[in-house]
Design a protein around this motif. Structure first.
Motif, PDB file in Angstrom:
ATOM      1  N   ASN B  18      40.484  37.106  23.000  1.00 17.44           N
ATOM      2  CA  ASN B  18      41.711  37.910  22.938  1.00 17.44           C
ATOM      3  C   ASN B  18      41.417  39.407  22.995  1.00 17.44           C
ATOM      4  O   ASN B  18      42.177  40.179  23.540  1.00 17.44           O
ATOM      5  CB  ASN B  18      42.473  37.610  21.633  1.00 17.44           C
ATOM      6  CG  ASN B  18      43.651  36.654  21.865  1.00 17.44           C
ATOM      7  OD1 ASN B  18      43.944  36.287  22.986  1.00 17.44           O
ATOM      8  ND2 ASN B  18      44.309  36.281  20.794  1.00 17.44           N
ATOM      9  N   SER B  21      39.763  41.084  27.184  1.00 20.39           N
ATOM     10  CA  SER B  21      40.262  40.431  28.386  1.00 20.39           C
ATOM     11  C   SER B  21      41.109  41.370  29.238  1.00 20.39           C
ATOM     12  O   SER B  21      42.042  40.953  29.883  1.00 20.39           O
ATOM     13  CB  SER B  21      41.057  39.180  27.995  1.00 20.39           C
ATOM     14  OG  SER B  21      42.000  39.472  26.983  1.00 20.39           O
ATOM     15  N   ARG B  22      40.742  42.660  29.246  1.00 21.18           N
ATOM     16  CA  ARG B  22      41.495  43.625  30.055  1.00 21.18           C
ATOM     17  C   ARG B  22      41.402  43.323  31.537  1.00 21.18           C
ATOM     18  O   ARG B  22      42.354  43.517  32.282  1.00 21.18           O
ATOM     19  CB  ARG B  22      40.938  45.038  29.847  1.00 21.18           C
ATOM     20  CG  ARG B  22      41.382  45.693  28.577  1.00 21.18           C
ATOM     21  CD  ARG B  22      40.745  47.068  28.516  1.00 21.18           C
ATOM     22  NE  ARG B  22      41.234  47.956  29.562  1.00 21.18           N
ATOM     23  CZ  ARG B  22      40.539  48.973  30.060  1.00 21.18           C
ATOM     24  NH1 ARG B  22      39.324  49.220  29.627  1.00 21.18           N
ATOM     25  NH2 ARG B  22      41.051  49.739  30.990  1.00 21.18           N
ATOM     26  N   GLN B  24      41.061  40.471  33.005  1.00 17.30           N
ATOM     27  CA  GLN B  24      41.962  39.377  33.334  1.00 17.30           C
ATOM     28  C   GLN B  24      43.417  39.815  33.280  1.00 17.30           C
ATOM     29  O   GLN B  24      44.240  39.400  34.106  1.00 17.30           O
ATOM     30  CB  GLN B  24      41.746  38.207  32.368  1.00 17.30           C
ATOM     31  CG  GLN B  24      40.374  37.561  32.467  1.00 17.30           C
ATOM     32  CD  GLN B  24      39.382  38.172  31.492  1.00 17.30           C
ATOM     33  OE1 GLN B  24      39.503  39.317  31.090  1.00 17.30           O
ATOM     34  NE2 GLN B  24      38.374  37.402  31.115  1.00 17.30           N
ATOM     35  N   ALA B  25      43.755  40.645  32.303  1.00 16.77           N
ATOM     36  CA  ALA B  25      45.141  41.093  32.169  1.00 16.77           C
ATOM     37  C   ALA B  25      45.591  41.811  33.438  1.00 16.77           C
ATOM     38  O   ALA B  25      46.702  41.604  33.929  1.00 16.77           O
ATOM     39  CB  ALA B  25      45.288  42.001  30.956  1.00 16.77           C
ATOM     40  N   VAL B  29      48.561  40.233  37.061  1.00 21.57           N
ATOM     41  CA  VAL B  29      49.867  40.841  37.346  1.00 21.57           C
ATOM     42  C   VAL B  29      50.494  40.333  38.650  1.00 21.57           C
ATOM     43  O   VAL B  29      51.664  39.940  38.669  1.00 21.57           O
ATOM     44  CB  VAL B  29      49.770  42.385  37.319  1.00 21.57           C
ATOM     45  CG1 VAL B  29      51.048  43.028  37.830  1.00 21.57           C
ATOM     46  CG2 VAL B  29      49.456  42.857  35.897  1.00 21.57           C
ATOM     47  N   ARG B  62      46.356  35.566  24.405  1.00 22.73           N
ATOM     48  CA  ARG B  62      46.726  36.945  24.644  1.00 22.73           C
ATOM     49  C   ARG B  62      47.267  37.175  26.055  1.00 22.73           C
ATOM     50  O   ARG B  62      48.284  37.828  26.245  1.00 22.73           O
ATOM     51  CB  ARG B  62      45.520  37.864  24.395  1.00 22.73           C
ATOM     52  CG  ARG B  62      45.745  39.312  24.795  1.00 22.73           C
ATOM     53  CD  ARG B  62      46.817  39.973  23.952  1.00 22.73           C
ATOM     54  NE  ARG B  62      46.375  40.062  22.579  1.00 22.73           N
ATOM     55  CZ  ARG B  62      45.635  41.043  22.069  1.00 22.73           C
ATOM     56  NH1 ARG B  62      45.293  42.044  22.840  1.00 22.73           N
ATOM     57  NH2 ARG B  62      45.270  41.025  20.819  1.00 22.73           N
ATOM     58  N   ASN B  63      46.571  36.618  27.054  1.00 21.66           N
ATOM     59  CA  ASN B  63      47.002  36.826  28.429  1.00 21.66           C
ATOM     60  C   ASN B  63      48.112  35.885  28.856  1.00 21.66           C
ATOM     61  O   ASN B  63      48.588  35.955  29.977  1.00 21.66           O
ATOM     62  CB  ASN B  63      45.815  36.707  29.384  1.00 21.66           C
ATOM     63  CG  ASN B  63      45.008  37.997  29.414  1.00 21.66           C
ATOM     64  OD1 ASN B  63      45.530  39.064  29.118  1.00 21.66           O
ATOM     65  ND2 ASN B  63      43.741  37.887  29.754  1.00 21.66           N
ATOM     66  N   SER B  64      48.521  35.005  27.956  1.00 25.92           N
ATOM     67  CA  SER B  64      49.631  34.109  28.269  1.00 25.92           C
ATOM     68  C   SER B  64      50.970  34.709  27.886  1.00 25.92           C
ATOM     69  O   SER B  64      52.000  34.386  28.472  1.00 25.92           O
ATOM     70  CB  SER B  64      49.464  32.795  27.503  1.00 25.92           C
ATOM     71  OG  SER B  64      48.277  32.147  27.888  1.00 25.92           O
ATOM     72  N   ARG B  66      52.564  37.550  28.185  1.00 22.75           N
ATOM     73  CA  ARG B  66      53.412  38.280  29.119  1.00 22.75           C
ATOM     74  C   ARG B  66      53.945  37.397  30.245  1.00 22.75           C
ATOM     75  O   ARG B  66      55.148  37.390  30.490  1.00 22.75           O
ATOM     76  CB  ARG B  66      52.653  39.497  29.649  1.00 22.75           C
ATOM     77  CG  ARG B  66      53.554  40.470  30.380  1.00 22.75           C
ATOM     78  CD  ARG B  66      52.942  41.847  30.489  1.00 22.75           C
ATOM     79  NE  ARG B  66      52.835  42.505  29.205  1.00 22.75           N
ATOM     80  CZ  ARG B  66      52.335  43.740  29.054  1.00 22.75           C
ATOM     81  NH1 ARG B  66      51.873  44.395  30.110  1.00 22.75           N
ATOM     82  NH2 ARG B  66      52.283  44.293  27.863  1.00 22.75           N
ATOM     83  N   ASP B 107      52.427  38.338  18.057  1.00 28.27           N
ATOM     84  CA  ASP B 107      52.458  39.323  19.137  1.00 28.27           C
ATOM     85  C   ASP B 107      53.902  39.772  19.383  1.00 28.27           C
ATOM     86  O   ASP B 107      54.799  38.947  19.540  1.00 28.27           O
ATOM     87  CB  ASP B 107      51.863  38.704  20.418  1.00 28.27           C
ATOM     88  CG  ASP B 107      51.628  39.739  21.493  1.00 28.27           C
ATOM     89  OD1 ASP B 107      50.460  39.936  21.872  1.00 28.27           O
ATOM     90  OD2 ASP B 107      52.607  40.365  21.977  1.00 28.27           O
ATOM     91  N   SER B 143      46.102  30.670  34.679  1.00 30.29           N
ATOM     92  CA  SER B 143      45.491  31.913  35.138  1.00 30.29           C
ATOM     93  C   SER B 143      44.072  32.045  34.608  1.00 30.29           C
ATOM     94  O   SER B 143      43.791  31.741  33.457  1.00 30.29           O
ATOM     95  CB  SER B 143      46.332  33.120  34.703  1.00 30.29           C
ATOM     96  OG  SER B 143      46.071  33.475  33.377  1.00 30.29           O
TER      97      SER B 143
END
Lengths: 357, 357
Positions: B18, B21-22, B24-25, B29, B62-64, B66, B107, B143
């Motif tokens: 978490n 993971s920038r 991946q973030a 997009v 974390r990346n889920s 959004r 979050d 993703s």
């Protein structure tokens, strides 16, 4: 004493609960027959609506495997082999869900492993909230869990277990929280259950003699006091230690239901207070091994309630916490081995059904 | 490079993914818009059938947050506020599900937190199996996950990443496994999707220049070789280290679909290979801080692929493993800081729909 999905039960994790839950395994046997009856009689939702069975407060799953398999076996006879059955396992977010998923995948008795049309998932959220969509649950099950309160309502000046405190204010605060939590648990399940859906609960109780476990609770408090005397614990830490469990009485369980025997559309079908089997005592009667008796009850306590106590440690981090676990387990085992006594294990088993809306 | 729900990706846990993971973030997009399109056009099951959205390979969530919130916002416009929406998060059993549940609960952008009719659950089981009942999934999302293979198909004599190996046999074995896994992933999802249901995938890819990440992969292998020279690692351990990820090419993604563009009832709607944004390089272009550049990529690698490498350590337990992580992170950061280069990040975004049966 495992497995609350309230908000306060800390856990040692890493499968500790799975390994030390013989007492609970014995205690839940009489409730499995209630669950089987429910599986036989519950109306099934028409396909393609999902057929959902949920276990509230599953912990690491070991004690869920057998009751869930028994219920699914009966449902399977009714549905035939091809209808999907969804299993929902709930516990607090900090539960060891990896241990749960491994148990589901590997335990030889796991129905999720042997039946390709059984699909399991987990929910890491307090069951004092609504966890699944309204009117989708066919069969609910909760064992050894709802004795855990959603929060610690008060400190206890002279004990870690309110049932053995002489402090009236503490006992009253625990009773009030127990009443609130019981209503919250039932009302959320009432929302989740389909009309005709059923809920079976096994939990700690109080009978005419009270909460039970007296030699265990007394020995635990003595061992903690000794740790203060040895200056391993601060008196302030001991004072903050609480096991936030309650044994509700028959009257407590019945309280929300009023004269019509109904609460939020839940009807009480059966309520029995009974005495759980003390398998550790049975072993002792057979082999007269007092040390084994003490060690087994200490191991049970370590897995079930030491994490709650350890959350009051103010300093020392993980190493001190580990030493706390080890010292308390040893002190408890030694005290219990001095004079083994059969433990009173008052339990309640209950079945509820959702009335048609 | 996170989050396979295959069978081989070990994880450091405790929220490490978490926090790092920038990369991946940024990369996901362009796929979110595909997911939004799918949420707009997917046929909704008639109530009271459940409306299910699943995230395959969710890691710690974390990346889920959004993409799932974006999809639910669109579904919500279509359903109105009262229809329950079920979110299913899947990953391997050993994933840190506690971190996932905490992310979902806390979050600020979590839709499971803000919408009382959104119900989340998790499944800790490989997505190379069927995870939910057939024909119940409306919308699938995955993703940064399906680049992870279900197993390590071969050792790599001269690298940890097969794409940069000169060993033909290793490259062939990885390609074969990648082909098998891709078919397995798609066929399971085809079973789970409702007729008309849609699946959106973002994953690592290969473009005309290949797998990408070349400076990173080269520096990592150099750092590992240096650890052998320093006698921290055995040569045998390095030889056993593998990052079991692949970047599939357009042809690889298309292979199962044949001339009709259909595989197991799944129709390919869109496939685009594109270049992911290197936010770490963007920072470097702005501030020319080479050390930060090296440190950020090393941190990314630690969270995403070091656990795979560490699983080849033969001795020394947790302390040596921790030192391995720290040394490799430092060695990698130092090497990358010498001569910062923009990293090629080839990605693929795809949308599939289940044909009517």
């Amino acid at each position: 004493m495992k497995g609350g999905s309230g908000a306060v039960r800390p856990m040692e994790g890493h499968g500790a609960y799975n390994r030390s839950s013989r007492v609970q395994a014995a205690g839940l046997v009489p409730a499995i027959s209630l669950l089987q009856e429910a599986a036989r009689s519950v109306p099934l939702p028409p396909a393609p609506q999902p057929l959902i069975l949920a276990d509230y407060g599953c912990s690491e799953g070991r004690n869920s495997i057998r009751p869930i398999a028994a219920a699914v076996a009966i449902l399977r006879e009714r549905t035939g082999p091809s209808r999907p059955i969804s299993l929902v396992f709930t516990d607090l977010p900090e539960n060891d869900f990896s241990a749960l998923f491994q148990t589901l995948a590997e335990d030889p008795e796991s129905i999720a492993r042997s039946d390709s049309q059984v699909f399991a998932c987990a929910i890491g959220r307090s069951y004092f909230e609504q966890l699944i969509p309204a009117e989708t649950l066919s069969l609910g099950w909760s064992s050894w869990s709802v004795q855990w309160l959603s929060r610690v309502p008060a400190k206890i000046p002279d004990q870690v277990q309110a049932a053995y405190s002489r402090d009236e204010a503490a006992r009253v605060a625990f009773a009030a929280q127990a009443a609130d939590d019981w209503r919250a648990f039932l009302s959320r399940r009432a929302t989740e259950l389909r009309p005709g859906g059923q809920l079976v609960v096994l939990t700690m109780a109080s009978d005419e003699r009270g909460f039970g476990y007296e030699p265990l609770v007394r020995a635990m408090y003595e061992a903690l006091e000794a740790m203060v005397a040895e200056r391993f614990l601060h008196a302030r830490e001991l004072h903050a230690m609480v096991i936030p469990t309650v044994g509700r009485s028959r009257a407590d369980f019945l309280a929300p239901f009023g004269s019509k025997g109904e609460f939020c559309g839940l009807a009480l079908g059966e309520l029995q207070i009974f005495e759980g089997e003390d398998r550790i005592w049975n072993d002792y009667e057979r082999d007269r091994n007092a040390e084994a008796f003490g060690a087994e009850w200490a191991r049970f306590s370590r897995a079930s309630v030491f994490p709650s106590l350890a959350s009051a440690l103010e300093s020392g981090g993980a190493p001190r916490s580990a030493e706390f676990f080890n010292r308390l387990e040893a002190g408890l085992a030694m005290r219990l081995a001095r004079e083994p006594q059969r433990m009173a294990i008052p339990l309640a088993r209950m079945a509820f059904s959702r009335t048609a809306t």
